[in-house]
Design an enzyme around this catalytic site. Structure first.
Site, PDB file in Angstrom:
ATOM      1  N   LYS A   1      -3.340 -10.155  -1.329  1.00 49.51           N
ATOM      2  CA  LYS A   1      -2.447  -9.746  -2.272  1.00 49.51           C
ATOM      3  C   LYS A   1      -0.860 -10.700  -2.277  1.00 49.51           C
ATOM      4  CE  LYS A   1       0.967  -6.560  -1.721  1.00 49.51           C
ATOM      5  NZ  LYS A   1       0.606  -6.365  -0.015  1.00 49.51           N
TER       6      LYS A   1
ATOM      7  N   LYS B   1     -10.863  -9.961   6.056  1.00 49.94           N
ATOM      8  CA  LYS B   1      -9.981  -8.243   5.561  1.00 49.94           C
ATOM      9  C   LYS B   1     -10.174  -7.742   5.786  1.00 49.94           C
ATOM     10  CE  LYS B   1      -6.570  -7.934   2.506  1.00 49.94           C
ATOM     11  NZ  LYS B   1      -5.440  -7.593   2.619  1.00 49.94           N
TER      12      LYS B   1
ATOM     13  N   LYS C   1       2.477 -11.858   4.077  1.00 47.42           N
ATOM     14  CA  LYS C   1       3.539 -12.017   3.856  1.00 47.42           C
ATOM     15  C   LYS C   1       4.552 -13.432   3.828  1.00 47.42           C
ATOM     16  CE  LYS C   1       3.095  -7.665   3.804  1.00 47.42           C
ATOM     17  NZ  LYS C   1       2.114  -7.044   3.169  1.00 47.42           N
TER      18      LYS C   1
ATOM     19  N   GLY D   1       0.579  -1.596  -0.243  1.00 43.49           N
ATOM     20  CA  GLY D   1      -0.126   0.083  -0.343  1.00 43.49           C
ATOM     21  C   GLY D   1       0.859   1.329   0.293  1.00 43.49           C
ATOM     22  N   ASN D   2       2.031   1.353   0.580  1.00 43.99           N
ATOM     23  CA  ASN D   2       3.217   2.232   0.812  1.00 43.99           C
ATOM     24  C   ASN D   2       3.631   3.069  -0.526  1.00 43.99           C
ATOM     25  OD1 ASN D   2       4.706   0.288   0.790  1.00 43.99           O
ATOM     26  ND2 ASN D   2       6.664   1.451   1.348  1.00 43.99           N
TER      27      ASN D   2
HETATM   28  P1  ADP Z   1       1.259  -3.843   2.858  1.00 48.14           P
HETATM   29  O1  ADP Z   1       0.361  -2.886   2.000  1.00 48.14           O
HETATM   30  O2  ADP Z   1       2.685  -3.471   2.281  1.00 48.14           O
HETATM   31  O3  ADP Z   1       0.951  -5.126   2.644  1.00 48.14           O
HETATM   32  P2  ADP Z   1       0.732  -4.027   5.647  1.00 48.14           P
HETATM   33  O4  ADP Z   1       0.536  -3.181   6.588  1.00 48.14           O
HETATM   34  O5  ADP Z   1      -0.357  -5.143   5.298  1.00 48.14           O
HETATM   35  O6  ADP Z   1       1.399  -3.660   4.285  1.00 48.14           O
HETATM   36  O7  ADP Z   1       2.245  -4.761   5.818  1.00 48.14           O
HETATM   37  C1  ADP Z   1       2.653  -4.439   6.623  1.00 48.14           C
HETATM   38  C2  ADP Z   1       3.066  -3.834   8.144  1.00 48.14           C
HETATM   39  O8  ADP Z   1       3.757  -4.950   8.629  1.00 48.14           O
HETATM   40  C3  ADP Z   1       4.832  -3.676   8.440  1.00 48.14           C
HETATM   41  O9  ADP Z   1       4.789  -2.457   7.941  1.00 48.14           O
HETATM   42  C4  ADP Z   1       5.138  -3.977   9.688  1.00 48.14           C
HETATM   43  O10 ADP Z   1       4.131  -2.111  10.498  1.00 48.14           O
HETATM   44  C5  ADP Z   1       3.727  -4.568  10.146  1.00 48.14           C
HETATM   45  N1  ADP Z   1       4.181  -5.938  11.017  1.00 48.14           N
HETATM   46  C6  ADP Z   1       3.769  -6.454  11.251  1.00 48.14           C
HETATM   47  N2  ADP Z   1       4.294  -7.384  12.390  1.00 48.14           N
HETATM   48  C7  ADP Z   1       5.876  -7.593  11.875  1.00 48.14           C
HETATM   49  C8  ADP Z   1       6.733  -8.290  12.115  1.00 48.14           C
HETATM   50  N3  ADP Z   1       6.371  -8.679  12.751  1.00 48.14           N
HETATM   51  N4  ADP Z   1       7.922  -7.588  11.617  1.00 48.14           N
HETATM   52  C9  ADP Z   1       7.914  -6.475  10.816  1.00 48.14           C
HETATM   53  N5  ADP Z   1       6.518  -5.760  10.011  1.00 48.14           N
HETATM   54  C10 ADP Z   1       5.735  -6.213  10.988  1.00 48.14           C
HETATM   55 MG    MG Z   2      -0.955  -6.009   3.820  1.00 43.68          MG
END
Ligand code: ADP
Ligand code: MG
Length: 311
Positions: A211, A127, A273, A11-12
């Site tokens: 995704k 979700k 992820k 999303g970023n």
């Molecule tokens: P995206 O839009 O890239 O899918 P998300 O916000 O869904 O991003 O997921 C990424 C976020 O997950 C990171 O920015 C972080 O804040 C969070 N996160 C949660 N648990 C962890 C972890 N164990 N290690 C790193 N990041 C984590």
């Molecule tokens: Mg995400």
């Protein structure tokens, strides 16, 4: 590392308004151009949570004003988000290639992801989609519309819809063909438009596919060499956000599964992820999945940055 990459964009890399998105995708394109120049064949899978939620919301608000506005199902909203985000990404990549004197073509594939209608996810929506609400607003909408809401990582309340597992990707052959032809392909946006099989036909359904899981399934199906998940953090951590936090450089699928069981990865953000990475590496042993930040895209592929997940 092999030459065919599936890159999942978080999303970023998109921002939350059309203007923001147009700027953000240019930045993202700038981080990917080096890989294209080095000869990597690339499929980009982007997220669409905020965008598909906004599109859905816009139709709902319009319908509240005027009942002649049709109900717009989630699958159609997902298709619109693939077109909208695909346009911006495609345009930004093309302009970036032009400015580097490159002739690489870019194409966007409207992609249908096949799910199982019996998937238990349909009984338990998880979700988060769309805009953030206060608790009071969320309760009011839940009562009025019958939607379900959850609190999302301390950022507010969001609607939740079912997130079934991606089983197959209808356009996988087309995507592979375009990639082999040298196109940078934008595909499976938002994990793909959710469809299910019935009476020998594919039908859209109210759900969203994660995704990262969609990207992992696509990487498996087109036999990509690596899955690169680009998000807001440069590495995955255990004890994330706690004093004993430790960043992970290289882990095996077994270690990733162990840490998942111990609850180190937040559901709905890092957990999918990790699951996607583990899924891909198990399906394609010898191949790698890497989780890192957008800025580190190039260094992830050269294995200088990120969290690398191997068999
Ligand atoms: P995206 O839009 O890239 O899918 P998300 O916000 O869904 O991003 O997921 C990424 C976020 O997950 C990171 O920015 C972080 O804040 C969070 N996160 C949660 N648990 C962890 C972890 N164990 N290690 C790193 N990041 C984590
Ligand atoms: Mg995400």
């Amino acid at each position: 590392m092999g030459k065919q990459l599936v890159i999942a964009l978080g999303g970023n890399a998109l921002g939350s308004t059309p203007e923001e998105q147009q700027k953000a995708v240019l930045v993202a394109a700038g981080h990917i151009v080096g890989l294209v120049r080095d000869g990597y064949k690339i499929v980009i899978v982007h997220g669409n949570g905020p965008q598909v939620g906004l599109i859905h919301l816009a139709f709902e608000l319009a319908r509240n004003e005027d009942q002649k506005v049709p109900v717009m199902p989630f699958a159609e909203c997902a298709a619109m988000s693939q077109g909208y985000i695909g346009f911006h990404l495609q345009n930004a990549l093309q302009n970036t290639f032009f400015s580097h004197g490159m002739t690489t073509h870019v194409s966007t594939a409207i992609t249908q992801t096949i799910v199982d209608i019996e998937d238990p996810a349909f009984q338990h929506p998880t979700k988060p989609v769309g805009v953030f609400y206060s608790e009071a607003e969320a309760k009011r909408i839940a009562a009025a519309q019958g939607y379900q809401f959850i609190e999302d990582s301390g950022r507010g309340f969001r609607r939740v819809v079912p997130s079934p597992e991606p089983i197959d990707i209808k356009e996988k052959g087309t995507i592979r063909c375009l990639m082999e032809n040298g196109d940078v392909v934008i595909a499976c946006g938002g994990g793909g438009i959710p469809v299910y099989r019935k009476d020998g036909k594919l039908h859209g359904i109210d759900a969203v596919i994660d995704k990262d899981k969609g990207a992992a399934r696509l990487a498996e199906l087109i036999q990509a060499d690596a899955l690169i998940v680009l998000t807001a953090v440069s590495q995955v951590a255990i004890n994330f956000g706690k004093p004993q936090q430790r960043w992970l450089g290289r882990i095996t699928t077994a270690e990733a599964e162990q840490y998942s069981r111990e609850g180190h990865f937040a559901p709905g953000s890092m957990l999918p992820k990790i699951e996607a990475a583990v899924h891909f590496v198990k399906a394609a042993p010898g191949h790698k999945a890497i989780i890192t930040s957008l800025e580190n895209a190039y260094k992830a592929v050269t294995e200088e940055e990120g969290t690398i997940i191997t068999a």
